[in-house]
Design a protein around this motif. Sequence first.
Motif, PDB file in Angstrom:
ATOM      1  N   GLY A   1       0.831  -1.133   0.159  1.00  9.92           N
ATOM      2  CA  GLY A   1       0.016  -0.079  -0.093  1.00  9.92           C
ATOM      3  C   GLY A   1       0.961   1.076   0.022  1.00  9.92           C
ATOM      4  N   ARG A   2       1.813   1.345   0.852  1.00  9.44           N
ATOM      5  CA  ARG A   2       2.696   2.650   0.863  1.00  9.44           C
ATOM      6  C   ARG A   2       3.628   2.857  -0.427  1.00  9.44           C
ATOM      7  N   ASN A   3       3.559   1.548  -1.078  1.00 11.79           N
ATOM      8  CA  ASN A   3       4.525   1.768  -2.365  1.00 11.79           C
ATOM      9  C   ASN A   3       3.814   1.487  -3.679  1.00 11.79           C
ATOM     10  N   LEU A   4       2.349   1.724  -3.538  1.00 12.86           N
ATOM     11  CA  LEU A   4       1.541   1.260  -4.561  1.00 12.86           C
ATOM     12  C   LEU A   4       1.345   2.418  -5.469  1.00 12.86           C
ATOM     13  N   LYS A   5       1.572   2.193  -6.791  1.00 11.13           N
ATOM     14  CA  LYS A   5       1.730   2.775  -7.887  1.00 11.13           C
ATOM     15  C   LYS A   5       0.156   2.862  -8.620  1.00 11.13           C
ATOM     16  N   LYS A   6      -0.078   4.339  -8.939  1.00  9.23           N
ATOM     17  CA  LYS A   6      -1.494   4.533  -9.447  1.00  9.23           C
ATOM     18  C   LYS A   6      -1.715   3.657 -10.603  1.00  9.23           C
ATOM     19  N   GLY A   7      -3.039   3.097 -10.755  1.00  9.93           N
ATOM     20  CA  GLY A   7      -3.128   2.283 -11.940  1.00  9.93           C
ATOM     21  C   GLY A   7      -2.599   0.776 -11.820  1.00  9.93           C
ATOM     22  N   ALA A   8      -1.983   0.478 -10.887  1.00 12.17           N
ATOM     23  CA  ALA A   8      -1.679  -0.787 -10.722  1.00 12.17           C
ATOM     24  C   ALA A   8      -2.627  -1.918 -10.299  1.00 12.17           C
ATOM     25  N   ILE A   9      -2.286  -3.176 -10.369  1.00  6.20           N
ATOM     26  CA  ILE A   9      -3.303  -4.251  -9.999  1.00  6.20           C
ATOM     27  C   ILE A   9      -2.627  -5.000  -9.028  1.00  6.20           C
ATOM     28  N   VAL A  10      -3.303  -5.224  -7.900  1.00  3.27           N
ATOM     29  CA  VAL A  10      -2.688  -6.192  -6.772  1.00  3.27           C
ATOM     30  C   VAL A  10      -3.382  -7.541  -6.623  1.00  3.27           C
ATOM     31  N   VAL A  11      -2.662  -8.422  -6.810  1.00  7.14           N
ATOM     32  CA  VAL A  11      -3.160  -9.881  -6.902  1.00  7.14           C
ATOM     33  C   VAL A  11      -2.867 -10.742  -5.817  1.00  7.14           C
ATOM     34  N   TYR A  12      -3.575 -11.248  -5.003  1.00  3.62           N
ATOM     35  CA  TYR A  12      -3.492 -12.083  -3.857  1.00  3.62           C
ATOM     36  C   TYR A  12      -3.541 -13.473  -4.159  1.00  3.62           C
ATOM     37  N   GLU A  13      -2.458 -14.114  -3.730  1.00  6.69           N
ATOM     38  CA  GLU A  13      -2.350 -15.624  -3.745  1.00  6.69           C
ATOM     39  C   GLU A  13      -2.614 -16.377  -2.515  1.00  6.69           C
ATOM     40  N   SER A  14      -2.619 -15.912  -1.495  1.00  5.51           N
ATOM     41  CA  SER A  14      -2.611 -16.592  -0.156  1.00  5.51           C
ATOM     42  C   SER A  14      -3.797 -17.080   0.069  1.00  5.51           C
ATOM     43  N   THR A  15      -4.120 -18.196   0.683  1.00  7.51           N
ATOM     44  CA  THR A  15      -5.347 -18.884   1.064  1.00  7.51           C
ATOM     45  C   THR A  15      -6.171 -17.933   2.275  1.00  7.51           C
ATOM     46  N   VAL A  16      -7.418 -17.947   1.906  1.00  4.07           N
ATOM     47  CA  VAL A  16      -8.176 -17.028   2.861  1.00  4.07           C
ATOM     48  C   VAL A  16      -9.674 -17.564   2.864  1.00  4.07           C
ATOM     49  N   TYR A  17     -10.366 -17.177   3.803  1.00  2.00           N
ATOM     50  CA  TYR A  17     -11.774 -17.246   3.637  1.00  2.00           C
ATOM     51  C   TYR A  17     -12.582 -16.484   2.662  1.00  2.00           C
ATOM     52  N   PRO A  18     -13.641 -17.059   2.034  1.00  2.00           N
ATOM     53  CA  PRO A  18     -14.430 -15.946   1.179  1.00  2.00           C
ATOM     54  C   PRO A  18     -14.751 -14.551   1.834  1.00  2.00           C
ATOM     55  N   GLY A  19     -14.288 -13.696   0.894  1.00  2.00           N
ATOM     56  CA  GLY A  19     -14.536 -12.159   1.181  1.00  2.00           C
ATOM     57  C   GLY A  19     -13.315 -11.638   2.054  1.00  2.00           C
ATOM     58  N   ALA A  20     -12.269 -12.257   2.374  1.00  2.00           N
ATOM     59  CA  ALA A  20     -11.046 -11.675   3.074  1.00  2.00           C
ATOM     60  C   ALA A  20     -10.403 -10.579   2.158  1.00  2.00           C
ATOM     61  N   THR A  21     -10.155 -10.779   0.981  1.00  2.00           N
ATOM     62  CA  THR A  21      -9.441 -10.078   0.277  1.00  2.00           C
ATOM     63  C   THR A  21      -9.949  -8.673   0.368  1.00  2.00           C
ATOM     64  N   GLU A  22     -11.338  -8.704  -0.100  1.00  2.00           N
ATOM     65  CA  GLU A  22     -11.974  -7.346  -0.262  1.00  2.00           C
ATOM     66  C   GLU A  22     -12.134  -6.690   1.339  1.00  2.00           C
ATOM     67  N   GLU A  23     -12.432  -7.419   2.322  1.00  2.00           N
ATOM     68  CA  GLU A  23     -12.660  -6.938   3.576  1.00  2.00           C
ATOM     69  C   GLU A  23     -11.268  -6.586   4.325  1.00  2.00           C
ATOM     70  N   ILE A  24     -10.430  -7.319   4.297  1.00  2.00           N
ATOM     71  CA  ILE A  24      -9.228  -7.105   5.167  1.00  2.00           C
ATOM     72  C   ILE A  24      -8.119  -6.255   4.266  1.00  2.00           C
ATOM     73  N   CYS A  25      -7.835  -6.864   2.850  1.00  2.00           N
ATOM     74  CA  CYS A  25      -6.900  -6.250   2.231  1.00  2.00           C
ATOM     75  C   CYS A  25      -6.964  -4.824   1.741  1.00  2.00           C
ATOM     76  N   VAL A  26      -8.006  -4.756   1.228  1.00  2.00           N
ATOM     77  CA  VAL A  26      -8.112  -3.599   0.290  1.00  2.00           C
ATOM     78  C   VAL A  26      -8.359  -2.369   1.252  1.00  2.00           C
ATOM     79  N   PRO A  27      -9.047  -2.353   2.533  1.00  2.00           N
ATOM     80  CA  PRO A  27      -8.836  -1.172   3.253  1.00  2.00           C
ATOM     81  C   PRO A  27      -7.566  -0.931   3.545  1.00  2.00           C
TER      82      PRO A  27
END
Length: 436
Positions: free
Chosen positions: A102-128
């Motif tokens: 996040g603190r090194n995120l380039k505008k227009g970039a795409i961030v893809v997560y590969e780590s195993t999580v429960y359904p919804g975690a990427t949007e609920e935990i990572c995006v904020p």
Amino acid sequence: MVEKICVVGLGYVGLPLACLLATKYKVIGYDKNKQRIKELKKGIDSTKEVLPETLKNSNLEFTNNEKKISECDFIIVAVPTPVDKVKNPDFSYLRDASRIVGRNLKKGAIVVYESTVYPGATEEICVPILEKESGLKWKRDFLVGYSPERVNPGDKEHTIEKIVKVVAGDTEYSLERIAEVYGSVISAGIYKAPSIKVAEAAKVIENTQRDINIALMNELAIIFDKMGIDTREVLKAAYTKWNFLRFEPGLVGGHCIPVDPYYLAYKSMEIGHVPELILAGRNINESIPSYIAYKTLKLMIKAEKTIANAKVLVMGITFKENVPDIRNSKSYDLVKELKELGLKVFVYDPIAYQEEVKKEYGIELIRDIEEYAPYDCVIVSVKHNEFIKFSKEVFKKIIKAPYLFIDVSKIINVSNKIKSCFEEFKQDKDFIYWAL
């Protein structure tokens, strides 16, 4: 067109993926572990997943400088998602990685997560976290996707490019870009999931299904053992039917099968449903080291061996065969149980790293199986190929008669392909042979 990719986390998942992507793209491999980066720059992979020549010939740029992430317009996060002491999801690595990205995120970039999580975690935990650290707005300034890892450590046949890659994006645009990047290096093909939640759910149930099936085999093994029936002979007979699934009893350790079900169970209970079957399977598999330890004790008593100060050799401490990974080792749980029963336990594992085992479990590995011989019992808990080289005479030399041999790892099944002494144990009247 993607200009530069960064893979965050260079472990069992991230490193092979980064090497594969580097065959087509400019790739930066980031890991906060300075020692790991030093080793990789020298062509050394302590996980033994990538060959030295592959690392040395790769265009990969290894770094522990997080600022390099800002050069990339496609970022893949591949960090561990373990559970804590009470088996709840531990998102500390994922949160930390998201803060760094996040603190090194380039505008227009795409961030893809590969780590195993429960359904919804990427949007609920990572995006904020990405929004907070970057000051950017999701779906306006950056996009997010999910592509679950399907790495099988130690498996040189089912490598990344040969396994269908599930991909998902937060928009149609991100989905197409993610599919394009992975599709350019994955020869097995791409499956586009309709949403990130669907892709997350698909991943978490893959290992949950395996866990439940192995739990069934473990429970059957206990039942048949009490009935005096050879479980493997039962399974051989059952395998002759085309739709009987090929699972076997055994220790269920590592960072996937015994972990992922807890993620799904956690979310399930959060929404008000108790996942009884999932938790029952987990409980069965968690209890197997204890069952084996008590079975060993019973066999020693039956063999009229003196229990006080009896010596047991356990062969194998890694979570699976032919890999040095000791995370969540059920062989360690077995060693712990044996020690609590008052036995002196010695552990031999030529694949594991001595220092790592000492640090993680407080166990000093012996360097030679004859070092503290003779033993009252030998237990093979991991089917390393290294163990096949030992002859029956060696085991007769290091075990006190009667020769008690416990085959937890199904080493005798390996012997069907590799000539060794293990298939002889069941026929040798001098040996007391027991298998799970």
